[in-house]
Each structure stands twice: as C-alpha cells, then as structure tokens.
Enzyme design. Structure first.
Site, PDB file in Angstrom:
ATOM      1  N   ALA A  73       0.838  -1.202   0.000  1.00  0.00           N
ATOM      2  CA  ALA A  73       0.000   0.000   0.000  1.00  0.00           C
ATOM      3  C   ALA A  73       0.869   1.245   0.000  1.00  0.00           C
ATOM      4  CB  ALA A  73      -0.923   0.009   1.221  1.00  0.00           C
ATOM      5  N   ASP A  74       0.265   2.338  -0.416  1.00  0.00           N
ATOM      6  CA  ASP A  74       0.947   3.630  -0.353  1.00  0.00           C
ATOM      7  C   ASP A  74      -0.102   4.712  -0.151  1.00  0.00           C
ATOM      8  OD1 ASP A  74       3.868   4.729  -0.943  1.00  0.00           O
ATOM      9  OD2 ASP A  74       2.422   6.196  -1.667  1.00  0.00           O
ATOM     10  N   THR A  75       0.256   5.735   0.608  1.00  0.00           N
ATOM     11  CA  THR A  75      -0.662   6.820   0.917  1.00  0.00           C
ATOM     12  C   THR A  75      -0.099   8.134   0.403  1.00  0.00           C
ATOM     13  OG1 THR A  75      -1.375   5.670   2.933  1.00  0.00           O
ATOM     14  CG2 THR A  75      -1.917   8.008   2.747  1.00  0.00           C
TER      15      THR A  75
END
Length: 201
Positions: A73-75
């Site tokens: 994941a990445d934000t």
C-alpha cells in the site's frame, strides 16, 4: 488472533507500523513483513491518485513471491493536483500544514494484492478531509511534537492532528494508512481466506 497459516501465507510489503496495527485490529497478522525500497518521486505531471496506485503496485511487484499473497500500500495526500508527500524537514512540514489549514484535501490510498500465481489486483481509495483553520501556535506545537515525521502531508489523523480535522468523508482507516474494507475485499477476491472481525486473543 487469526494468522495466515498452513497453505496460505501473507506478506506485508510495508515498513509502516500503522498498517500492521490496522490489520491486527481486524485479526489479520502477516506471516512476514518485507519492506521494499523504491523511488517514490512523482513523475512529471503525475496526479496524486495515480501516484498512490503506481507506488503500491511497484512495492507489491518487488516483494512478489510464489509461496504467499503479498499486500502493499501507499498513501498520498493531494491538494488539488499537488502531491504532498512526506515532509523532508520541519520547514517543509510547516509549509504543508499551512497549505492544508482551513482547506479541503484528499487522501489517496493505493492498495495492491498479488496472489501466489502472480495475479494482481489493485485499487485506489479516496477520502476527503477538511482541516479547520490552524493558528500559528497550533502548528508550532504540532511540529515540536515530532509527529509529522514520516507522514504523508506531514500529519497523523490518529494522533494530535485529529484535533485539526473538521470533517472526514470516506474511509477513516485509509487516512491512517490502509482502508480495511478495501484491503479485505482485495484479499478475498484474490483467494486469500480472511477471517476478519474476531477480537485478538
């Protein structure tokens, strides 16, 4: 605590303790945590949402293995078309907070799951957040707390910055670091047997 045992293994391709905590919250514990190092620099004119998705996919592909499901994941925080990444220093963190003060911004969470057979599924989750107008003293105190370190947009909604937030429209856990609803949806869709919802033992 539910753990992926037997024929199913889950690898979390992230160094974020927040993502581990969120997964544990719903009773999912990865068998391994494999942080990957990739270049997170946005491409020319790359928008925040596509950036978050690209980075999540790149992390998952780097950690992919034939004997486990891989979750990455990445934000990314977006203010209009502008990307607000992780502040490199206190001066940049101050600038980010000043830009967010009294305004609406979006938090984009890219999520990617790769199954043992190599099949990949991914999505980007968007949450809208509105900050109250921040006083200089509030920004000073927040910077002094050090909480801005290693946070997209230089703030952590689950910490002191929660007092800055007027409205959240969409997934709260996405802003923390991982939309749990969407993560479980992708894992199940890829064949991983989630048993979320049980209390930790």
């Amino acid at each position: 605590m539910v753990r992926s045992t037997g024929p199913q293994r889950l690898v979390l391709a992230s160094a974020s303790p927040r993502r581990l905590e969120l997964l544990a919250q719903i009773g999912i514990v990865p068998d391994a945590v494999t942080p990957v190092d990739i270049d997170e620099t946005p491409a020319a004119r790359e928008l925040p949402g596509p950036l978050a998705l690209r980075l999540a996919r790149a992390k998952a592909e780097r950690a992919a293995t034939p004997d486990a499901w891989v979750l990455a994941a990445d934000t990314v925080v977006g203010l209009g078309r502008r990307v607000l990444g992780k502040a490199e220093d206190e001066g940049e963190a101050r600038r980010f907070l000043g830009m967010l003060s009294g305004r609406r911004h979006r938090v984009y969470g890219g999520i990617c799951v790769i199954a043992p057979d190599g099949a990949a599924s991914s999505r980007v989750v968007t949450t809208t957040v509105i900050f109250k107008r921040l006083e200089r003293a509030e920004i000073d105190a927040y910077l002094a707390s050090g909480e801005w370190h290693d946070k997209a947009g230089a703030y952590a909604i689950q910490g002191r910055a929660g007092a800055f937030v007027r409205t959240v429209n969409g997934s709260y856990t996405n802003v923390v670091g991982l939309s749990l609803y969407d993560t479980v949806s992708l894992l199940r869709g890829s064949g991983f047997q989630c048993q979320e919802g049980r209390a930790p033992e």
